[in-house]
Design an enzyme around this catalytic site. Structure first.
Site, PDB file in Angstrom:
ATOM      1  CB  CYS A  48      -7.963   4.246   2.652  1.00 28.12           C
ATOM      2  SG  CYS A  48      -8.995   4.882   1.298  1.00 28.12           S
ATOM      3  CE1 TYR A  79      -7.888  11.654   0.573  1.00 29.34           C
ATOM      4  CE2 TYR A  79      -7.175  12.402  -1.596  1.00 29.34           C
ATOM      5  CZ  TYR A  79      -7.238  11.422  -0.620  1.00 29.34           C
ATOM      6  OH  TYR A  79      -6.643  10.215  -0.850  1.00 29.34           O
ATOM      7  CD  GLU A  91      -7.947   9.252   4.074  1.00 26.54           C
ATOM      8  OE1 GLU A  91      -8.661   8.258   3.863  1.00 26.54           O
ATOM      9  OE2 GLU A  91      -7.125   9.691   3.252  1.00 26.54           O
ATOM     10  CG  ASP A 126      -3.122   3.402   2.033  1.00 26.68           C
ATOM     11  OD1 ASP A 126      -2.666   3.574   0.882  1.00 26.68           O
ATOM     12  OD2 ASP A 126      -4.226   2.872   2.254  1.00 26.68           O
ATOM     13  CE1 TYR A 131      -4.585   7.049   3.599  1.00 24.90           C
ATOM     14  CE2 TYR A 131      -2.251   7.632   3.558  1.00 24.90           C
ATOM     15  CZ  TYR A 131      -3.486   7.577   2.936  1.00 24.90           C
ATOM     16  OH  TYR A 131      -3.627   8.060   1.657  1.00 24.90           O
ATOM     17  CB  CYS A 194     -11.250  -1.801  -0.033  1.00 26.08           C
ATOM     18  SG  CYS A 194     -11.573  -2.230   1.698  1.00 26.08           S
ATOM     19  CB  CYS A 203     -11.301  -8.020  19.254  1.00 26.69           C
ATOM     20  SG  CYS A 203     -11.578  -6.830  20.581  1.00 26.69           S
TER      21      CYS A 203
END
Length: 206
Positions: A48, A79, A91, A126, A131, A194, A203
């Site tokens: 998202c 959308y 997205e 999601d 996504y 969120c 990483c």
């Protein structure tokens, strides 16, 4: 894993861009080119786009961010069309940055650590190709660095017992802006959704 739908099943789209915002509500910068001299741009998909955009506008050296769609076939999608999964788009967030302040390696580190790039066509709850994880590059150097960072992070994931990276990495074709209400959504709606959640794996690239 196929990320794309056929042109026969994709929504037709439109020849003109959909209406969107002109100015970033946090920085006051223009959402549209031309961007300041010396800046570079990369387009990132991490699920998202609401939380992803906030994540990057908070980074020192990021000049402007914008929510949008990329990676598919439908021109100037809405959308609603993107959410069908038939456009082929995911997205994304356009990240325009000053490389003298924040380097590409730092942006890629944030990208890999702040979402789960092993989930294919989903991010947490999601679900759908819209996504999926993606890096769309604008220079050959970005493409090479993105591929190298993916290889490095894959080693870290394997050491932690995690899965294979499914992130799509390719040169950007076209970035399409999302509607105005999606731009800087979590600035306008601080309590909004969120879905960002990383793997907990560090990483180490550079």
């Amino acid at each position: 894993m196929s990320f794309f739908t056929s042109r026969q099943t994709a929504p037709e789209g439109r020849s003109t861009p959909i209406e969107t915002s002109e100015v970033h509500t946090v920085t006051g910068a223009s959402l549209h080119p031309p961007f300041p001299a010396g800046c570079e741009e990369i387009v990132l998909g991490m699920g998202c786009f609401w939380g992803v955009e906030r994540l990057f506008w908070r980074q020192p050296g990021v000049v402007v961010t914008a929510a949008g769609y990329a990676g598919g076939t439908t021109p100037n999608p809405t959308y609603q069309e993107t959410c069908t999964g038939l456009t082929g788009h995911t997205e994304v967030v356009r990240v325009v940055y000053d490389p003298s302040v924040i380097g590409l390696e730092k942006l890629l580190q944030i990208f890999w650590e702040e979402h789960d790039p092993t989930q294919g066509n989903r991010q947490g709850n999601d679900i759908g190709s819209q996504y999926r994880s993606a890096i769309f590059t604008t220079t050959e150097q970005q493409l090479a660095r993105a591929q190298q960072s993916a290889a490095a992070f894959q080693q870290a994931l394997e050491a932690a017992g995690k899965g294979r990276i499914t992130t799509e990495i390719k040169p950007l074709d076209t970035f399409y802006y999302a509607e105005a209400y999606h731009q800087q959504y979590l600035d306008k709606n601080p309590g909004g959704y969120c879905g960002l959640k990383g793997t907990g794996v560090t990483c180490a690239i550079g």
